[in-house]
Write a protein that holds these residues in place. Structure first.
Motif, PDB file in Angstrom:
ATOM      1  N   ASN A 236      70.845  20.085 -63.850  1.00 17.61           N
ATOM      2  CA  ASN A 236      69.631  20.780 -63.412  1.00 17.61           C
ATOM      3  C   ASN A 236      69.482  20.866 -61.898  1.00 17.61           C
ATOM      4  OD1 ASN A 236      67.290  22.154 -63.892  1.00 17.61           O
ATOM      5  ND2 ASN A 236      66.105  20.393 -64.567  1.00 17.61           N
TER       6      ASN A 236
ATOM      7  N   TYR B  24      63.003  25.501 -70.334  1.00 10.80           N
ATOM      8  CA  TYR B  24      62.736  24.193 -70.942  1.00 10.80           C
ATOM      9  C   TYR B  24      61.862  23.338 -70.015  1.00 10.80           C
ATOM     10  CZ  TYR B  24      63.683  19.965 -73.606  1.00 10.80           C
ATOM     11  OH  TYR B  24      63.558  18.837 -74.361  1.00 10.80           O
ATOM     12  N   ASP B  25      62.201  23.352 -68.718  1.00 14.51           N
ATOM     13  CA  ASP B  25      61.425  22.602 -67.729  1.00 14.51           C
ATOM     14  C   ASP B  25      59.972  23.081 -67.672  1.00 14.51           C
ATOM     15  OD1 ASP B  25      63.472  21.021 -67.037  1.00 14.51           O
ATOM     16  OD2 ASP B  25      63.549  21.606 -64.925  1.00 14.51           O
ATOM     17  N   HIS B  26      59.817  24.398 -67.667  1.00 20.51           N
ATOM     18  CA  HIS B  26      58.458  24.949 -67.610  1.00 20.51           C
ATOM     19  C   HIS B  26      57.649  24.495 -68.821  1.00 20.51           C
ATOM     20  CE1 HIS B  26      58.796  27.166 -64.010  1.00 20.51           C
ATOM     21  NE2 HIS B  26      59.580  28.129 -64.459  1.00 20.51           N
ATOM     22  N   VAL B  27      58.282  24.525 -69.996  1.00 24.30           N
ATOM     23  CA  VAL B  27      57.564  24.123 -71.207  1.00 24.30           C
ATOM     24  C   VAL B  27      57.188  22.646 -71.123  1.00 24.30           C
ATOM     25  CG1 VAL B  27      57.748  23.813 -73.709  1.00 24.30           C
ATOM     26  CG2 VAL B  27      58.624  25.885 -72.647  1.00 24.30           C
ATOM     27  N   GLU B  28      58.145  21.819 -70.668  1.00 24.26           N
ATOM     28  CA  GLU B  28      57.877  20.382 -70.555  1.00 24.26           C
ATOM     29  C   GLU B  28      56.791  20.103 -69.538  1.00 24.26           C
ATOM     30  OE1 GLU B  28      60.903  17.424 -70.491  1.00 24.26           O
ATOM     31  OE2 GLU B  28      60.286  17.628 -72.560  1.00 24.26           O
ATOM     32  N   ALA B  29      56.766  20.878 -68.450  1.00 23.57           N
ATOM     33  CA  ALA B  29      55.763  20.658 -67.410  1.00 23.57           C
ATOM     34  C   ALA B  29      54.465  21.385 -67.743  1.00 23.57           C
ATOM     35  CB  ALA B  29      56.310  21.142 -66.064  1.00 23.57           C
ATOM     36  N   MET B  30      54.425  21.981 -68.931  1.00 18.17           N
ATOM     37  CA  MET B  30      53.252  22.703 -69.414  1.00 18.17           C
ATOM     38  C   MET B  30      52.898  23.903 -68.550  1.00 18.17           C
ATOM     39  SD  MET B  30      51.365  19.163 -70.152  1.00 18.17           S
ATOM     40  CE  MET B  30      52.432  17.863 -70.687  1.00 18.17           C
ATOM     41  N   GLU B  31      53.906  24.481 -67.914  1.00 19.65           N
ATOM     42  CA  GLU B  31      53.689  25.714 -67.157  1.00 19.65           C
ATOM     43  C   GLU B  31      53.992  26.888 -68.080  1.00 19.65           C
ATOM     44  OE1 GLU B  31      55.221  23.504 -63.087  1.00 19.65           O
ATOM     45  OE2 GLU B  31      56.550  24.781 -64.250  1.00 19.65           O
ATOM     46  N   TYR B  32      53.103  27.096 -69.021  1.00 19.92           N
ATOM     47  CA  TYR B  32      53.398  28.047 -70.090  1.00 19.92           C
ATOM     48  C   TYR B  32      53.476  29.486 -69.590  1.00 19.92           C
ATOM     49  CZ  TYR B  32      53.077  24.501 -73.730  1.00 19.92           C
ATOM     50  OH  TYR B  32      53.293  23.415 -74.536  1.00 19.92           O
TER      51      TYR B  32
END
Lengths: 227, 247
Positions: free
Chosen positions: A172, A185-193
């Motif tokens: 990464n 995947y990172d955005h989803v994990e960081a809740m940056e939908y």
């Protein structure tokens, strides 16, 4: 909306897919030619190896790549002996893994196309005094054109969508190994939908358009890969 | 018809009596201890914990979208707090089940010194950390590097794992010569299980409080409640400590 790191990931992904597609056309063509023409007993075994990425989870490929590329793995030992260090966490490492990962998507359409050409045109060309090299470029390539187009497009698109392999060996790293799928995947994990939606939606539209173009251009050849 | 009704009734009753399974989402760093805890839990209470391990952020997204988890053992204290605000967990049920410790670790012996000076002097190409944006161990690793005044020089060598399990994987396979990992991954019964490491002093970063939560889906499951109670017993705490956590 998308920010700088998203565009960097998009650019890197396109670069990766382009390099991988080019390499696959260069190395996949002779392989596909051999598969289409040989009567060797190895034919089925090699064909099965080529098809492995179709059935293996990318995490399996990524896991073994990680071990192989590590300082104790065969690939890692070789690259270290050549003074290149290890390939994990590098763009080169991603390229090598992706070439294997996308192999069947290029080799299978090419093999089908070469088989469809048959032996007759080759024999005719030979009786006319053409060298095998000349025959290949002047006769086979034009006849197998749909296979080349299909293989190139599928190889490119499949590499764009790569995730599991990159996750395993990528690390990464911005501009080096962070591609669109890991960025999503990172955005989803960081809740940056919102950002996840832009990238994921873009990927969906891209994939659909690619396949639509392919099905429109060469309906037969695409179906041919699914046998 | 009558038989069918009684059959359904029997199945319903036995189903209720069998409510001794609990679906647990467990932060990747706690996978090792949880495996042991689940076995002890089953032996002591008869309840069975079905464990899924992964990144806390992923679990958060899944729980909000209807995942069947009944208990969450998070890698942080923020995610359970958020789930409480959003009504996805039983209010007031969260507590800190473990406080994690960060370790600078190498799979090779004699690489990492007590004090972590290898970060300054060592010739290493890659330092693996968990994603600081999403994993508390990653954030703690960055905080530590900043406190040491090394973040800018070290940054080009950082490789990120999706979570702490992957940061460990990069280091344990030797692909990264050094890695900031969870102590629980490399520590057992008072010593490193392999390689060499430096236990980062707790003053270098914010405490890695790992909170447990009883999720809304587990509100009525006795096994879920039993598991959370079990985590607070002295026996469980002692086991958790052997993995290098503070409780």
């Amino acid at each position: 909306m998308l920010d700088g790191s998203d565009f960097a990931a998009i650019w890197l992904t396109l670069k990766l897919a382009a390099v991988v597609t080019l390499l696959l056309l260069v190395f996949g063509t002779p392989l596909a030619w051999w598969l289409a023409r040989t009567h060797s007993r190895l034919r089925h075994a090699v064909g099965a190896v080529v098809a492995l990425p179709l059935v293996l989870p990318p995490t399996v490929i990524g896991f073994y790549m990680l071990l192989a590329m590590g300082p104790n793995g065969p690939l890692g030992q070789a690259t270290q002996a050549l003074g290149l260090g290890t390939l994990s966490f590098t763009f080169t490492g991603l390229v090598i893994a992706s070439v294997f990962y996308s192999l069947p998507f290029v080799v299978q359409p090419l093999t089908n196309a070469f088989e469809a050409v048959g032996t007759r045109p080759l024999e005719v060309a030979a009786t006319l005094g053409a060298t095998p090299w000349d025959t290949f470029w002047s006769v086979v390539v034009p006849l197998a054109r749909p296979g080349f187009v299909t293989g190139a497009i599928l190889g490119f698109a499949h590499t764009i969508g790569e995730f599991g392999v990159v996750l395993m060996i990528g690390g990464n790293i911005p501009d080096k190994t962070r591609v669109v799928s890991t960025q999503i995947y990172d955005h989803v994990e960081a809740m940056e939908y919102a950002q996840a939606h832009w990238l994921a939606g873009g990927m969906l539209v891209f994939s659909f358009v690619v396949l639509l173009v392919l099905y429109t251009l060469y309906p037969q050849s695409v179906r041919g890969t699914r046998r | 018809m009558k038989h069918l009704v009684s059959l359904v009734a029997v199945l319903a009753i036995s189903g209720a009596a069998q409510a001794d399974e609990v679906q647990v989402a467990v932060a990747a760093n706690f996978a090792g201890p949880m495996e042991k805890l689940a076995a002890e839990f089953q032996r002591d209470t008869g309840h069975k914990a079905i464990v899924a391990t992964g990144a806390t952020g992923k679990f958060y997204a899944q729980i909000r979208n209807g995942a069947p988890f009944e208990v969450l053992l998070a890698a942080d204290d923020e995610t359970p707090a958020k789930l409480e605000t959003e009504g996805h967990m039983v209010a007031g049920s969260r507590f800190t089940y473990a406080t994690g410790r960060l370790v600078l670790w190498s799979a090779k012996d004699g690489v990492v010194d007590a004090g972590g000076n290898v970060l300054k002097t060592g010739t290493y190409r890659h330092l693996s950390i968990a994603n600081p944006k999403t994993a508390p161990y990653g954030a703690a690793a960055v905080a530590t590097l900043q406190k040491l005044g090394l973040y800018d020089t070290v940054q080009p060598r950082i490789v990120q794992g999706e979570n702490i399990a992957q940061a460990w994987q990069f280091a344990s396979t030797g692909n990264a010569e050094l890695g900031f990992v969870a102590q629980a991954q490399v520590w057992r019964d008072g010593k490193f299980t392999s390689g060499s490491g430096w236990i980062v002093p707790a003053t270098m970063h914010d405490p890695i409080r790992q909170d447990a939560a009883l999720l809304a889906k587990g509100a009525k499951n006795p096994a879920a409640q039993a598991l959370l109670q079990y985590l607070r017993t002295d026996k469980a705490k002692a086991l958790i400590r052997t993995f290098g956590y503070e409780v």
